[in-house]
Design an enzyme around this catalytic site. Structure first.
Site, PDB file in Angstrom:
ATOM      1  CG  HIS A 217       8.099 -13.817 -19.887  1.00 39.81           C
ATOM      2  ND1 HIS A 217       8.527 -15.104 -20.121  1.00 39.81           N
ATOM      3  CD2 HIS A 217       9.048 -13.237 -19.112  1.00 39.81           C
ATOM      4  CE1 HIS A 217       9.681 -15.303 -19.491  1.00 39.81           C
ATOM      5  NE2 HIS A 217      10.022 -14.183 -18.875  1.00 39.81           N
TER       6      HIS A 217
ATOM      7  CD  GLU B 225      18.841 -10.689 -21.574  1.00 42.99           C
ATOM      8  OE1 GLU B 225      19.476 -10.962 -20.535  1.00 42.99           O
ATOM      9  OE2 GLU B 225      18.159 -11.536 -22.178  1.00 42.99           O
TER      10      GLU B 225
END
Lengths: 417, 326
Positions: B129, B60
């Site tokens: 998450h 990322e």
């Protein structure tokens, strides 16, 4: 965090209170606002409410004991919280040991409970007792009061902890400048009643008078009517045939219903936070039965003619004595009449049937010497006594109703129109 | 009007903007061959080729940095994060590079980039998450933050975000991708920084955004049956926030509840409440209340997760409390 429970000043002049009854046992969970105990003040038995959440850990004052205002009477805390320090030194509720005067009590701090940390909906910080500190009010309420020239401190708050909120200001504005008795707003076409929120003056009258006399502050108005013409009319009508036979009581019912239609201000229910003025007249008539009193209802009595009222009242009375009334037939009255004339009672006072606000007690018709046009004459006289709920009906209001009723009963021809 | 899903609306926005401007390109994990983890980029590789739709490695920080650099060099990248939870690894590029470049270069380099992906909890994805990051991101001067809750808003806002000359964070929702709504054919734009009054009422304002807009609309429907009529104000863009719309609504209703997906402390609601108390103080008839996630990492256990999330019942309770109807 623990919340101390103090003996609060539950009336402006209260200096001590007798703890009549604990409503919550030690160890029970309580929420802010729960009624913890009943306290007898110098005026009434009042409720002592919780100012925080938790468990009622300790009752420091036994039932029946008197404690000065401001003294510690109990502790609310978490189930496992150490409250030893709070409890020690309290308990003996002598004025010397506790806060000595009501003035000092007003300044006694009350520990506010901590807001629940993890609650997804964060509650607003619970507030301190109503009896301490300045008036609580919402910013909006303060602005509206300012714009209307009202002093927010003189207005009773209906929000949490007595917070003055918008609706209180609106109510105050609605009742503003009330000097006499305001007529209820005229009923909307089609509606059976009009709800009028309580004005400040109405609220104060309600509170003060209820404190003075029972839950319904009743007063009584007695008038003596000349029934000579009504009795003559009844006799003449009966002479026309059986189908025109009615009783004097029927004439009274008809007149009361007609007068009520013109006086919605006495045709009303007291609903605690408002007064409901009815535009229809549902007349209750007290009937004595072997089991006791019951009050069947003549619905829309003002719309009915004498003959209809007569036959309906007879049928309802018969059913009442046979215990055959259905609940619909004895609920929903807006005003009631009780007649003990046939029992040779000259006059009496009847008990209001709440939430109604008035009841008319009818006495016997007696031949009585009275002065008519400067000379003594024998006339048929009847005494009526109206019991009025002063929270709704003021003296002059009731009197005006009785004045109209007098005109009708003394000139029964009016009932034809 | 055609009814399409939130994911199709985003796909249309990407397709239209990539057709309109060949500087626009999409990069992220699985956006190409796999058509996107949530199929938002379906068909785009085929249509625009691998120079415009770039599958990145699972890195990322790296691809976010490439995006920022390419934006400085003149392209208009759309960087897809598979979820904003993964974007934590790239946050240095978002906060320190994209957000600061215009300022620190004295206006020489602007960074026309969009960082987008699903934000907040779905169902039982666990503590790591299931996080809603809008307050983190909206905290930073130099980036704009969008949080649309409907397909119509998603499409119009994403097109505006892509055309914006500065960095925009675009927060979607895994539970939103399948939701449907009317989206007109043909082009339209929704301006950044403008809120949308989704429902007009008189009694209380709910200020919200994103997924919580759907909850607020449910609440409005339910309370309408009880005679309580709500203003539902969808912020759409959290930064810059349309404070005038908030003021107008709260001054009208005199009460407010702020509903957000994330946590309480330093949340979006805290900021909204601050704006309201400063500018609408004399209009308030009750304290402003907030509805938000419980102050815990999101539980995995289904029952606990349900309790931890903000929902309609909690919102109704808050509205009734500010209405003094509780």
């Amino acid at each position: 965090m623990a919340t101390k429970i103090f003996m609060e000043a539950l009336s402006p002049t209260m200096e001590e209170g007798r703890l009549v009854k604990w409503n919550v046992p030690e160890g029970a969970a309580v929420k802010s606002g729960d009624v913890l105990a009943e306290v007898e003040t110098d005026k009434a038995v009042m409720e002592l409410v919780a100012r925080g959440d938790g468990v009622l850990r300790k009752q420091l004052v036994a039932e029946g004991t008197t404690a000065p205002v401001g003294s510690l009477v109990g502790v609310i805390a978490a189930a496992d919280e150490d409250i030893a320090a709070l409890v020690s030194g309290a308990g003996s509720a002598t004025p010397a040991a506790a806060v000595p005067t009501a003035a000092a009590a007003a300044a006694a701090p009350v520990t506010p409970p901590a807001p629940a940390a993890a609650a997804p909906v964060a509650p607003p910080a619970p507030a301190a007792p109503v009896s301490t500190g300045p008036t609580r009010s919402s910013p909006l309420a303060r602005r509206l009061a300012r714009e209307s020239g009202l002093d927010v401190g003189t207005i009773a708050g209906s929000g949490p902890s007595g917070r003055v909120i918008k609706r209180d200001i609106e109510a105050a504005i609605a009742g503003g400048g009330v000097t006499g008795v305001s007529r209820p707003p005229s009923a909307v076409a089609g509606a059976d009643f009009t709800d009028q929120p309580l004005t400040q003056i109405r609220k104060t009258i309600a509170k003060r008078l209820a404190e003075s006399i029972g839950p319904i502050p009743t007063f009584y108005l007695t008038a003596e009517y000349d029934m000579t013409r009504a009795v003559e009319m009844r006799a003449q009508a009966a002479g026309l045939g059986d189908e025109f036979k009615v009783s004097v009581n029927d004439i009274v019912l008809k007149a009361v219903a007609t007068a009520l239609a013109a006086h919605p201000e006495v045709n009303a229910h007291w609903l605690g936070d408002k007064i409901r003025y009815f535009s229809r007249v549902h007349l209750g008539m007290a009937v004595a039965t072997d089991d006791g009193l019951i009050v069947p209802v003549i619905f829309d009595a003002d719309q009915k003619g004498l003959r209809e009222i007569s036959s309906e009242s007879r049928a309802l009375a018969a059913k009442a004595r046979e215990r055959k009334l259905t609940p619909e037939q004895y609920t929903g009255s807006t005003f009631s009449v009780s007649n003990l004339g046939m029992m040779q009672i000259d006059q009496f006072t009847a008990i209001i049937n709440p939430p109604e606000c008035g009841i008319l007690a009818i006495g016997a018709i007696e031949d009585t010497p009275v002065v008519v046009d400067g000379a003594i004459a024998v006339r048929k006289r009847m005494r009526v006594t109206m019991s009025c709920d002063h929270r709704v009906i003021d003296g002059a209001v009731g009197a005006r109703f009785l004045l109209d009723l007098r005109r009708m009963l003394e000139n029964p021809l009016m009932l034809v129109f | 009007m055609p009814i399409i899903t939130y994911r199709e609306a985003l796909n249309q926005a990407l397709r239209e903007e990539m057709s309109r401007d060949d500087r626009v390109y999409l990069m992220g994990e699985e956006v190409g061959v796999y058509n996107g983890a949530y199929k938002v980029s379906k068909g785009l590789l085929e249509e625009f080729g691998e120079n415009r739709v770039v599958d990145s490695p699972i890195a990322e920080l790296g691809f976010a940095g490439i995006g920022v650099g390419s934006a400085m060099a003149g392209l208009r990248p759309v960087i897809e994060f598979m979820t904003w939870n993964f974007a934590l690894l790239a946050i240095d590029q978002v906060v320190n590079s994209a957000a600061k470049m215009l300022y620190m270069s004295g206006g020489q380099y602007n960074v026309p980039i969009v960082f987008r992906g699903p934000n907040g909890a779905a169902l039982q994805l666990g503590a790591q998450h299931s996080q809603a990051f809008e307050s983190w991101l909206a905290h930073i001067p130099g980036i704009k933050v969008c949080s649309p809750g409907t397909p119509y808003d998603a499409k119009g806002l994403l097109k505006s975000a892509i055309r914006d000359d500065n960095p925009v964070v675009f927060l979607e929702g895994e539970m939103l991708y399948n939701t449907k709504g009317e989206v007109p054919e043909g082009e339209y734009l929704i301006p950044l920084g403008k809120a949308d009054l989704k429902r007009e009422g008189s009694d209380c304002t709910i200020v919200t955004s994103g997924k919580m807009v759907l909850v607020a609309m449910q609440v409005a429907d339910q309370l309408a049956k009880e005679g309580i009529h709500l203003d539902v104000l969808d912020l759409l863009t959290i930064r810059p926030m349309d404070v005038e719309a908030i003021y107008a609504s709260v001054r009208k209703t005199q009460r407010a509840v702020v509903l957000e997906e994330g946590w309480e402390i330093c949340g979006i609601g805290a900021q909204v409440v601050d704006f309201i108390q400063r500018e609408c103080f004399d209009h308030l008839d009750a304290p402003v209340l907030r509805v938000h996630q419980a102050d815990v990492p999101m539980p995995y256990a289904k029952g606990l997760e349900k309790i931890a999330k903000p929902d309609a019942a909690k919102t109704i309770a808050a509205v009734k409390q500010v209405m003094y109807r509780a």
